[in-house]
Scaffold this motif. Structure first.
Motif, PDB file in Angstrom:
ATOM      1  N   SER A 142       0.968  -1.147  -0.163  1.00 34.40           N
ATOM      2  CA  SER A 142       0.030   0.067   0.070  1.00 34.40           C
ATOM      3  C   SER A 142       0.711   1.242  -0.108  1.00 34.40           C
ATOM      4  CB  SER A 142      -0.960   0.004   1.295  1.00 34.40           C
ATOM      5  OG  SER A 142      -1.792  -1.106   1.408  1.00 34.40           O
ATOM      6  N   LEU A 143       1.943   1.105   0.540  1.00 37.02           N
ATOM      7  CA  LEU A 143       2.875   2.215   0.719  1.00 37.02           C
ATOM      8  C   LEU A 143       3.187   2.977  -0.656  1.00 37.02           C
ATOM      9  CD1 LEU A 143       3.880   3.574   2.980  1.00 37.02           C
ATOM     10  CD2 LEU A 143       5.899   2.020   3.112  1.00 37.02           C
ATOM     11  N   LYS A 170      -0.774   2.947  -3.191  1.00 39.28           N
ATOM     12  CA  LYS A 170      -1.662   3.752  -2.642  1.00 39.28           C
ATOM     13  C   LYS A 170      -3.057   3.266  -2.670  1.00 39.28           C
ATOM     14  CE  LYS A 170       1.435   6.981  -2.233  1.00 39.28           C
ATOM     15  NZ  LYS A 170       2.120   7.162  -0.955  1.00 39.28           N
ATOM     16  N   ARG A 171      -3.126   1.892  -2.832  1.00 34.10           N
ATOM     17  CA  ARG A 171      -4.250   1.273  -2.485  1.00 34.10           C
ATOM     18  C   ARG A 171      -4.245   0.139  -1.559  1.00 34.10           C
ATOM     19  NH1 ARG A 171      -5.989   1.843  -7.961  1.00 34.10           N
ATOM     20  NH2 ARG A 171      -6.091   4.329  -8.037  1.00 34.10           N
ATOM     21  N   THR A 172      -5.270   0.103  -0.897  1.00 37.37           N
ATOM     22  CA  THR A 172      -4.983  -0.685   0.200  1.00 37.37           C
ATOM     23  C   THR A 172      -6.150  -1.855   0.315  1.00 37.37           C
ATOM     24  OG1 THR A 172      -6.740   0.536   1.412  1.00 37.37           O
ATOM     25  CG2 THR A 172      -4.661   1.301   2.028  1.00 37.37           C
TER      26      THR A 172
END
Lengths: 353, 353
Positions: free
Chosen positions: A63-64, A67-69
């Motif tokens: 995610s870092l 930018k999707r979690t």
DNA sequence: CTGAAAGCGCTTACAG
DNA sequence: CTGAAAGCGCTTACAG
């Protein structure tokens, strides 16, 4: 014992896997992305070995960068209304099935909401699903400015905020009016719940409009104030103070209806359906129990679930925003149970009056 | 539109904040850790400016280093039992209050559990809270090997696995036996739910043991099989097939009891409490509704909540494992409502027999 | 008490 | 199609 717990049993990382396979870290990584450029046999090798070693990409590291979690934040407030646990159960299962994780925030007290949502947002969920009656404007701003899309379930957003998934509550209200009038009811009452909730407003609007269209007097209104059993019960007690004779009642939802029936019985000895027909909304499981046998308008849950999962997927995987902001489905066919009774007078009955 | 959504509105990072303050990244970072070595005025400056700019440390980046996530994984299966939504609501609020986030996994179908737990574990929660009747052994192994501690709520772990928080169900069962016997009941019945659940087993064990100690015949048993309304209802219907005359019934929990009362009424016309006294367990909100007025043994939720939050905090913040594995609290005082009636014969009543 | 540097486990342009 | 390198946003020994 000086070492950290979590480090004891080291989890296998891309590096480990790459070394094990004699490949580069890049290649190993690509194997996990369907769209990545990688030879099919290579991918297969990697995936197989990964399964053997129990390797899963670390979602935090992922995610870092991306930018999707794959996290859906869920804000709930009203777990005492059995409708929501029922909805949650289904929603959870479906979201899980498409690989999304659900992070929960309770917003029992309005003032807790902000902190809860902040906490949630710090995990940068791909989207927020709001199962609560209310989302503070502060919380909404936070979402806006963080770019987190919100889906309001079973509630139309106030000012076109976010996405909405709900059933056509007004149509439902109209159906109830038609049903009650067709079965001979002439003096109607609406038991209102949370006044600001769109569900409450729309159900009443439809009910009222159709009642007038059919040439009857505007329905009476009793304010229960909340979507709870207790509120419904209190409204039932308050039947005593109502002047006119009521024969048909539409309650804002099932749990209010169930409370109302018992309150009316306790307060004025009114029996359902003999003295009074009562209709609810939602079709929660309890509505079908022998103790209630509530006639009700079922929510089109199947449609709503499909819509929300579709939307969640779109919002978390593609960069383009979905164009359709509102999904509104027709309610299901009314389910007639034993809380309503026809009051149509056959010629034989005419003695009554 | 080629840019990624989330990147549009850039979130402020340590770097931004450090530059803004003319400090090093290290110093800024330290401000957020109470135990870190940093001048108090410096910390204050940082924290203030952070609040102004809306900076929050990115939990993903944090976890990558600290191996702590501040996430509690929660496995639920039985949301149709109102006890669990009630517990969840409280638990959520309390965990939120201490800064923990809850990630949810539904385990409706036994075979879904494994995948759900895997998904959950990939987020490396600091601990798992199991609100489900069952956790597959596969899932348990995964936790073990990943070093994720499990807390079983309202269920003793089968083989000393993990941590347990529950109430003393056996003592509860004994209380019910004493109460029923003291109020003149002589022919007792236990309505059993999920046979493998420790709650079910222990409540029965206590009830049975005490009944025998008091010199009565062993209670009859009716197998409902599940902790659901429907199972209780079915058991109620099956009262018809029971030979002996039953006057006192203890049901595995409230929701079973509520179903049972209605089933008994529907099947054999048995009226509660006139023909039959019925006692439940849990004290869910519904137990107090006028339609049920169920006498029941309340769970000591306050104690259980404090224990679970304390445990969660210990598990997520310190490296040492808590020593006490089992927390077992005495149930609350029985709540006597209208589903039970004294059958003690006063001299006047002796005509009855 | 503060700062420069390494590194957590990944992904993704950029070369080749 | 694959690999070497940079970098996501943070924390934490290590010097000073």
């Amino acid at each position: 014992m000086r070492q950290r717990r979590k480090q004891d049993s080291r989890r296998v990382t891309v590096k480990d896997l790459a070394k094990d396979l004699g490949m580069s870290v890049s290649t190993v990584s690509r194997a996990f992305y369907p769209d990545a450029v990688i030879a099919e046999p290579t991918r297969k090798t990697v995936l197989e070995r990964a399964a053997e070693l129990g390797y899963r990409p670390n979602p935090f590291a992922q995610s870092l960068i991306t930018k999707r979690t794959q996290i859906a934040g869920m804000v709930v407030s009203d777990l005492t209304n059995p409708f929501y646990p029922e909805v949650m159960t289904q929603m959870l299962a479906r979201l899980q099935a498409v690989g999304m994780n659900v992070m929960l925030a309770a917003a029992n007290e309005p003032d807790q909401t902000d902190e809860a949502v902040d906490l949630l947002l710090s995990y940068q969920p791909d989207l927020l699903i709001v199962l609560a009656v209310t989302l503070s404007s502060h919380a909404w701003e936070k979402c806006e400015q963080g770019g987190t899309p919100c889906i309001f379930f079973n509630r139309l957003s106030a000012n076109g905020q976010g996405f909405g998934i709900s059933c056509d509550n007004e149509m439902g209200g109209r159906q109830v009016a038609d049903f009650l009038i067709d079965t001979g009811h002439r003096n109607l009452l609406y038991v209102s719940a949370f006044p600001d909730a769109s569900t409450n407003v729309e159900r009443y609007a439809g009910f009222r409009a159709r009642t007038i269209e059919r040439g009857l007097a505007e329905p009476e209104v009793l304010e229960a104030g909340l979507f709870t059993y207790e509120a419904g019960y209190q409204a039932g007690l308050n039947m005593a103070h109502l002047k006119g004779k009521i024969d048909g009642v539409f309650c804002a939802n099932d749990i209010v209806a169930i409370g109302f029936m018992e309150g009316a019985q306790a307060g004025s000895g009114l029996r359902v359906p003999d003295d009074l027909s009562v209709v609810g909304f939602d079709d929660i499981t309890m509505a079908g129990w022998p103790s209630h046998e509530l006639t009700t308008v079922p929510q089109p849950l199947e449609d709503m679930m499909e819509a929300i999962v579709g939307l969640a997927l779109e919002l978390s995987n593609s960069s383009a925003r979905p164009s359709q902001k509102i999904h509104c489905f027709a309610p299901g066919k009314m389910i007639i149970r034993n809380s309503t009774r026809s009051r149509v007078q056959t010629s034989k009955d005419l003695s009554y009056a």
